[in-house]
Design an enzyme around this catalytic site. Structure first.
Site, PDB file in Angstrom:
ATOM      1  N   HIS A   1       0.838  -1.210   0.000  1.00  0.00           N
ATOM      2  CA  HIS A   1       0.000   0.000   0.000  1.00  0.00           C
ATOM      3  C   HIS A   1       0.873   1.262   0.000  1.00  0.00           C
ATOM      4  O   HIS A   1       0.731   2.133  -0.856  1.00  0.00           O
ATOM      5  CB  HIS A   1      -0.909  -0.033   1.236  1.00  0.00           C
ATOM      6  CG  HIS A   1      -1.822   1.136   1.368  1.00  0.00           C
ATOM      7  ND1 HIS A   1      -3.148   1.083   1.022  1.00  0.00           N
ATOM      8  CD2 HIS A   1      -1.612   2.402   1.803  1.00  0.00           C
ATOM      9  CE1 HIS A   1      -3.717   2.268   1.243  1.00  0.00           C
ATOM     10  NE2 HIS A   1      -2.793   3.091   1.726  1.00  0.00           N
ATOM     11  N   GLU A   2       1.781   1.336   0.942  1.00  0.00           N
ATOM     12  CA  GLU A   2       2.614   2.548   1.049  1.00  0.00           C
ATOM     13  C   GLU A   2       3.547   2.673  -0.162  1.00  0.00           C
ATOM     14  O   GLU A   2       3.831   3.779  -0.615  1.00  0.00           O
ATOM     15  CB  GLU A   2       3.401   2.554   2.364  1.00  0.00           C
ATOM     16  CG  GLU A   2       2.548   2.502   3.634  1.00  0.00           C
ATOM     17  CD  GLU A   2       1.399   3.507   3.680  1.00  0.00           C
ATOM     18  OE1 GLU A   2       1.520   4.589   3.061  1.00  0.00           O
ATOM     19  OE2 GLU A   2       0.364   3.196   4.312  1.00  0.00           O
TER      20      GLU A   2
ATOM     21  N   HIS B   1       1.688   4.440  -2.854  1.00  0.00           N
ATOM     22  CA  HIS B   1       1.741   5.897  -2.659  1.00  0.00           C
ATOM     23  C   HIS B   1       3.089   6.445  -3.147  1.00  0.00           C
ATOM     24  O   HIS B   1       3.163   7.486  -3.798  1.00  0.00           O
ATOM     25  CB  HIS B   1       1.621   6.244  -1.173  1.00  0.00           C
ATOM     26  CG  HIS B   1       0.227   6.176  -0.622  1.00  0.00           C
ATOM     27  ND1 HIS B   1      -0.813   6.909  -1.136  1.00  0.00           N
ATOM     28  CD2 HIS B   1      -0.299   5.482   0.424  1.00  0.00           C
ATOM     29  CE1 HIS B   1      -1.920   6.662  -0.422  1.00  0.00           C
ATOM     30  NE2 HIS B   1      -1.628   5.798   0.520  1.00  0.00           N
TER      31      HIS B   1
ATOM     32  N   GLU C   1      -4.909   7.423  -2.779  1.00  0.00           N
ATOM     33  CA  GLU C   1      -5.348   6.099  -2.312  1.00  0.00           C
ATOM     34  C   GLU C   1      -5.654   5.183  -3.493  1.00  0.00           C
ATOM     35  O   GLU C   1      -5.559   3.966  -3.376  1.00  0.00           O
ATOM     36  CB  GLU C   1      -6.564   6.222  -1.401  1.00  0.00           C
ATOM     37  CG  GLU C   1      -6.273   6.887  -0.059  1.00  0.00           C
ATOM     38  CD  GLU C   1      -5.150   6.235   0.731  1.00  0.00           C
ATOM     39  OE1 GLU C   1      -5.019   4.996   0.681  1.00  0.00           O
ATOM     40  OE2 GLU C   1      -4.385   6.964   1.387  1.00  0.00           O
TER      41      GLU C   1
END
Ligand code: ZN
Length: 501
Positions: free
Chosen positions: A264-265, A268, A294
């Protein structure tokens, strides 16, 4: 005009540098700072916030923008120049409403509040954070008051994160989505539950971190331009276009938390690292909204990381890493375990289908708090009550209830959560377009190759930074306004196959 543009850029560079310095302090506070450092860090963040706000409001900046306005309009809309002038105007107008002293007060408070939350959460001590949360609510209301022309008190707070969106628009969007999700959850609940016990074994921390690191390097996250550190609540942070860091946390008793948090990070970070270097140091060198951000984290986490082709490639490697834990679990079983749909208590660990229900709970509670319908002291119970109604579960404490997410403790109340659901919706819009352009992407993923997908995202989304609003970006990429259909199609297809619906 060239000279004026140069003067504008130097003013914006200073603002950018001050923000980067504040980010370094925040990163330090949430990773390596000794406990004694908190007070000074808070003061330093407050000072930087005040100076940044002063600089954004400077009459000289306004003068330059006014002189450059016609020039900006004469340039193509998507040119660096026109975009910079347009976005700087918007930021300047917003900053003019909010006094620098207020910004400083908010930063000092948020920093202190984060420290209190960090200590109180493991102790399950809501009483310790309650006065801080009350002050956060006051400050959030005060912020909203600087924008008296807003239709709803939460609108200015939402707009900070997702420009162009309002409570009215989001309520309608969420209610449409809910109408589709609830029956899907019910259909799945009627089927036999997947066994995900393979995920809940002992997985040593270092092996988990190594595996995640290998995956994100293959995604294209460049450790020469970033690093990964441990924190309480994972996030990504940008210091410059060549230093975009991620953080993670590891639970040795479950496999999915650290890996999917890392993916997830990294999503980003890929966005930030993919911004065109020609925008460096300007207000444009940043992801355009919380929702679009997101969409990228969720895309790399879910559309890619929880997909079948991904595990076709990575599962044999994972089995080699954890032969005792996973040696007897087949790829089929593991893929099912990772995508088990079941109501749960923790948002960040929720499956893709129930995830948005977690977001909607927070969104509604924020509105209730801001509208004065709910007092902070009653939030823990309101939280539990909503989880019981919407997900049929009740946490045994506040640690896994109202204290589980960091957002209200180091930010505002209002605008903190809608970006996740917007991101889910947009991730499907964007991924569908990428697949249309490159139907070979799933085959490549099954071979551990991600460059086609990353290249497409870079070309259509990343490189633009803040040039386009989320609305403009969605329109450009998909040819239509934001809609939920591709997201629903994605969920129905994937979970229809998994659960034989
Ligand atoms: Zn995120």
């Amino acid at each position: 005009m060239e000279n004026k543009l140069q003067a504008l850029k130097s003013m914006l560079h200073e603002i950018n540098d001050l923000r980067a310095a504040a980010n370094v302090i925040y990163w330090d506070q949430t990773t390596y700072m000794p406990p004694g450092g908190g007070a000074a860090h808070g003061r330093q963040l407050a000072t930087l916030a005040r100076i940044t706000q002063e600089k954004l409001r400077e009459p000289k900046l306004r003068e330059l923008l006014a002189e450059l306005e016609a020039y900006g309009q004469s340039m193509p809309y998507e040119s660096n120049e026109a975009s910079l002038i347009r976005v700087a105007w918007r930021d300047h107008e917003k900053a003019r409403r909010v006094p620098p002293d207020f910004q400083a007060k908010v930063k000092a408070h948020q920093s202190e509040s984060y420290q209190v939350w960090a200590n109180a959460r493991p102790e399950n001590d809501f009483a310790a954070v309650q006065p801080y949360l009350e002050k956060t609510l006051d400050l959030s209301l005060q912020y909203a008051e600087y924008f008296p022309d807003s239709a709803h008190v939460a609108d200015p707070l939402i707009e900070r994160a997702d420009y162009g969106l309002t409570v009215d628009i989001l309520r309608e969007l969420f209610s449409k989505l809910r109408d589709q999700l609830v029956p899907l959850v019910q259909k799945i609940s009627a089927k036999q539950a997947m066994d995900n016990s393979s995920l809940f074994q002992f997985f040593p921390e270092q092996e988990q971190l190594n595996f995640g690191r290998k995956v994100i390097e293959q995604y294209g996250y460049d450790f020469n331009r970033g690093r990964q550190d441990k924190t309480l609540h994972p996030y990504m942070i940008r210091f410059s276009g060549n230093d975009v860091r991620i953080t993670t946390r590891v639970d040795e008793n479950r496999f999915d938390d650290a890996l999917f948090g890392t993916l997830h990070e990294a999503g980003h970070a890929l966005y930030e690292l993919g911004i065109n270097p020609s925008l460096a140091g300007t207000l444009l060198a940043k992801g355009t909204s919380s929702g679009v951000h997101e969409s990228q984290s969720r895309l790399w986490e879910n559309q890619v990381g929880r997909s079948r082709p991904f595990w076709t490639y990575f599962y044999p490697q994972l089995q080699k890493t954890f032969p005792e834990q996973l040696g007897k679990t087949t790829e089929d079983e593991f893929y099912g375990a990772l995508n088990k749909v079941t109501p749960s208590l923790i948002r960040v660990d929720a499956d893709e289908v129930t995830y948005n229900l977690h977001v909607m709970i927070r969104f509604d509670l924020e509105l209730d708090l801001l509208e004065g319908k709910l007092a902070v002291k009653d939030v823990p119970e309101a939280w539990h009550a909503r989880y019981e109604t919407d997900l049929g579960l009740r946490a045994i404490d506040d640690r896994d209830g109202v204290m589980q997410d960091v957002h209200w403790y180091d930010g505002y109340i209002g605008g903190a959560f809608q970006g996740y659901t917007l991101g889910n919706i947009m991730s499907a819009l964007f991924f569908e377009q990428a697949l249309k352009a490159h139907p070979e992407i799933p085959t490549e993923i099954a071979q551990g190759r991600f460059t086609t997908l990353r290249g497409w995202l870079e070309q259509h989304i990343y490189r633009h930074g803040r040039k386009f609003t989320a609305e403009e970006l969605v329109q450009r990429v998909t040819g239509s306004p934001l809609m939920i259909d591709p997201y629903i199609r994605y969920l129905q297809k994937k979970y229809g196959e998994l659960y034989d619906l």
